[in-house]
Design a protein around this motif. Sequence first.
Motif, short mmCIF file in Angstrom:
data_model
loop_
_atom_site.label_atom_id
_atom_site.label_comp_id
_atom_site.label_asym_id
_atom_site.label_seq_id
_atom_site.Cartn_x
_atom_site.Cartn_y
_atom_site.Cartn_z
N PHE A 116 0.86 -1.19 0.00
CA PHE A 116 0.00 0.00 0.00
C PHE A 116 0.90 1.23 0.00
O PHE A 116 1.74 1.39 0.87
CB PHE A 116 -0.91 -0.02 1.22
N PHE A 117 0.70 2.12 -0.95
CA PHE A 117 1.67 3.19 -1.18
C PHE A 117 1.75 4.18 -0.03
O PHE A 117 2.76 4.88 0.12
CB PHE A 117 1.33 3.93 -2.49
N LEU A 118 0.73 4.26 0.84
CA LEU A 118 0.79 5.19 1.97
C LEU A 118 1.29 4.53 3.26
O LEU A 118 1.44 5.21 4.27
CB LEU A 118 -0.60 5.78 2.23
N HIS A 119 1.53 3.23 3.21
CA HIS A 119 1.86 2.53 4.44
C HIS A 119 3.17 3.04 5.05
O HIS A 119 3.28 3.19 6.27
CB HIS A 119 1.97 1.02 4.19
N GLY A 120 4.17 3.31 4.22
CA GLY A 120 5.43 3.82 4.74
C GLY A 120 5.28 5.15 5.44
O GLY A 120 5.90 5.41 6.48
N VAL A 121 4.42 6.03 4.89
CA VAL A 121 4.16 7.32 5.52
C VAL A 121 3.46 7.13 6.86
O VAL A 121 3.83 7.73 7.87
CB VAL A 121 3.32 8.21 4.59
N LEU A 122 2.44 6.26 6.88
CA LEU A 122 1.71 6.01 8.12
C LEU A 122 2.61 5.35 9.16
O LEU A 122 2.50 5.63 10.36
CB LEU A 122 0.51 5.11 7.83
N TYR A 123 3.51 4.49 8.72
CA TYR A 123 4.49 3.87 9.62
C TYR A 123 5.33 4.93 10.32
O TYR A 123 5.69 4.78 11.49
CB TYR A 123 5.37 2.92 8.81
N SER A 124 5.60 6.01 9.62
CA SER A 124 6.47 7.06 10.18
C SER A 124 5.73 8.00 11.11
O SER A 124 6.34 8.57 12.02
CB SER A 124 7.10 7.87 9.04
N LEU A 126 2.13 7.55 12.45
CA LEU A 126 1.11 7.07 13.37
C LEU A 126 1.73 6.42 14.60
O LEU A 126 2.59 5.55 14.47
CB LEU A 126 0.19 6.05 12.68
N PRO A 127 1.32 6.83 15.79
CA PRO A 127 1.86 6.20 17.01
C PRO A 127 1.55 4.71 17.06
O PRO A 127 0.45 4.28 16.71
CB PRO A 127 1.15 6.96 18.13
#
Length: 225
Positions: A116-124, A126-127
């Motif tokens: 999922f292309f946004l997963h890396g951003v959310l990993y960074s 989202l607590p």
Amino acid sequence: LLPAALFVVCFVLVASPQLLTSRELGQLSLRWVNEPDPIAWNQRVPYTVHDVYSLYPTSVLGIVIPGIFRHADPFIGWVVVSLAAIGAMAGWKKLAVRVFLVLAAWGLFLSLGSAFFLHGVLYSVLPYLNMARNPSMVIAVFHLGMAGLAAFGLDACRAAPEQCRRFVWPLAGISAVLYAGLALRISVRPERGQEYYHLSVAALAALVLACVFLAWSRSAIGNGW
């Protein structure tokens, strides 16, 4: 608001024995997350681990075909998917339906992890998301959303069958296409072992569901469900 506040207080009090002891145990424990060295409770899980334990994109087929998955099983069956589609289309104006749809979509996307292309951003940002080891387990959130949508779909079919019949034809067509595709897949190559067992079950379920939808759309079967 007062009953809601009392519910939250009771919820916290009931859950506190497990939450507090789990937190204490977590602080004293080490985690092995498929890395050479263990990590502490407050350390991030490396993203390479998320990449390994993400749900593969091909596992999306496992939502309707049993046995196609890795790390977490997404299967719910074509019947539930069809009822969820009817619930989303027939009850779109209801806030609860949109909430369940968002839950299902985000549960599926997050379970795909690095695919999922946004997963890396959310990993960074989202607590605690970066402390999870197995992103594919978020498929449980997808299941929750689909269960709610399917319930709305079943209620819509029973309460307003005439309105729901216009959604049946495309679903019956998709069921028939799914059956044809699976039957073709089974006939292309001889079976080795029992690899086609789940495919044949899914194909039969799709064919039966297509027949039920078509019969219902023509009022050949009752509206009582």
